[in-house]
Design an enzyme around this catalytic site. Structure first.
Site, short mmCIF file in Angstrom:
data_model
loop_
_atom_site.label_atom_id
_atom_site.label_comp_id
_atom_site.label_asym_id
_atom_site.label_seq_id
_atom_site.Cartn_x
_atom_site.Cartn_y
_atom_site.Cartn_z
N VAL A 260 13.85 111.62 83.27
CA VAL A 260 14.03 110.92 84.53
C VAL A 260 15.28 110.04 84.39
CG1 VAL A 260 11.63 110.92 85.25
CG2 VAL A 260 12.43 109.11 83.73
N CYS B 113 12.24 102.77 83.06
CA CYS B 113 13.51 103.31 82.55
C CYS B 113 14.72 102.66 83.23
CB CYS B 113 13.52 104.82 82.79
SG CYS B 113 15.08 105.61 82.33
N LYS C 154 4.13 115.73 81.49
CA LYS C 154 5.03 116.12 82.58
C LYS C 154 4.52 117.38 83.27
CE LYS C 154 8.77 114.01 80.02
NZ LYS C 154 9.86 114.21 79.07
N GLU D 233 20.40 113.36 85.75
CA GLU D 233 21.37 112.47 85.11
C GLU D 233 21.72 111.34 86.09
OE1 GLU D 233 21.94 112.70 82.07
OE2 GLU D 233 21.59 114.80 81.58
N SER D 234 21.47 110.12 85.66
CA SER D 234 21.51 108.97 86.57
C SER D 234 22.85 108.79 87.28
CB SER D 234 21.14 107.69 85.82
OG SER D 234 22.06 107.39 84.80
#
Length: 254
Positions: A77, A37, A64, A89-90
């Site tokens: 993720v 990702c 999951k 949330e990145s």
């Protein structure tokens, strides 16, 4: 017989696999990740750049675990569990790591308030212009859609590159802006090989910047092999990730 998607490279490979093995011991920061990702990789780059101790846990997107869904109901993720509290949330995670570990050097945001705000403007630009164009190009199934997406992608990259102060976006120091765009630099070869893209199309500034960025140690250490096999689902517009669904529907990538 075709191999089911969930059985294709279930774990990080290459340099990223070595990095994962170094981060198996319990730590205050538990990093829930998916090796493939790009949103995971930007947070992972920040962890590596700043030398923050963390425990890496791979999340199987097809199965999951209950604990992961308990701490992150969205089921996406990256996510972080920190001393029993969870965040996801990145970009929120990148900001959290900057704020929660002020002693970790280097800081990835400038100390000057104006420069921090300027960095956020271009991080927002990456999210709203570069990333959506990449996914539209990746998933485009007709020549017309691909041409439009390629034009948009090249234009977005060129406009970004024109603001690079060099060698990194804000100048001599690697910053959060660079961390945020690096995963798409790493994956750019996919649209080069399959969608007629070339770094040269976005101009010399982009090529020089991208060529440098993909060699950054933190980028190399968090990069896996076999992206093409995973992104084949996007190339066929069969992927069911939230990013893929949003691209398909014309919505905003979450």
């Amino acid at each position: 017989m075709a191999i089911p998607d969930e059985q294709i490279f279930p774990h990080a490979t290459g340099a990223a696999a070595e990095t994962v093995q170094k981060h198996q011991q319990p730590q205050d920061v538990i990093f829930y990740a998916g090796w493939f990702c790009p949103f995971v990789q930007r947070t992972w780059i920040v962890l590596e750049e700043r030398g923050i101790p963390y425990q890496y846990k791979e999340v199987n997107p097809y199965k999951k675990e209950k604990h992961f869904l308990d701490i992150n109901p969205k089921g996406l993720v990256p996510a972080i569990e920190y001393k029993g509290n969870a965040l996801y949330e990145s970009m929120i995670l990148c900001e959290f790591l900057e704020d929660a570990f002020p002693e970790a050097i280097p800081r990835l945001y400038p100390s000057d308030a104006f420069e921090r705000a300027y960095a956020r403007i271009w991080i927002d630009y990456i999210a709203k212009s570069i990333v959506p164009a990449f996914f539209r190009l990746l998933q485009g199934q007709t020549e017309e859609k691909r041409k439009t997406a390629l034009d948009d992608f090249v234009k977005a990259l060129g406009a970004f590159a024109d603001k690079v102060k060099g060698p990194y976006f804000l100048g001599d120091q690697f910053s959060l802006v660079d961390a945020c765009i690096a995963p798409w630099v790493v994956r750019e070869y996919i649209v080069v090989e399959h969608r007629g893209h070339s770094r040269d199309l976005a101009g010399v500034n982009w090529k020089v910047y991208a060529d440098l960025l993909e060699k950054r140690p933190s980028v190399l250490k968090t990069g896996s092999e076999h992206y093409t096999e995973i992104y084949g689902r996007y190339l066929r517009d069969e992927a069911q990730s939230e990013a893929a669904k949003a691209t398909r529907s014309g919505g905003v990538i979450p």
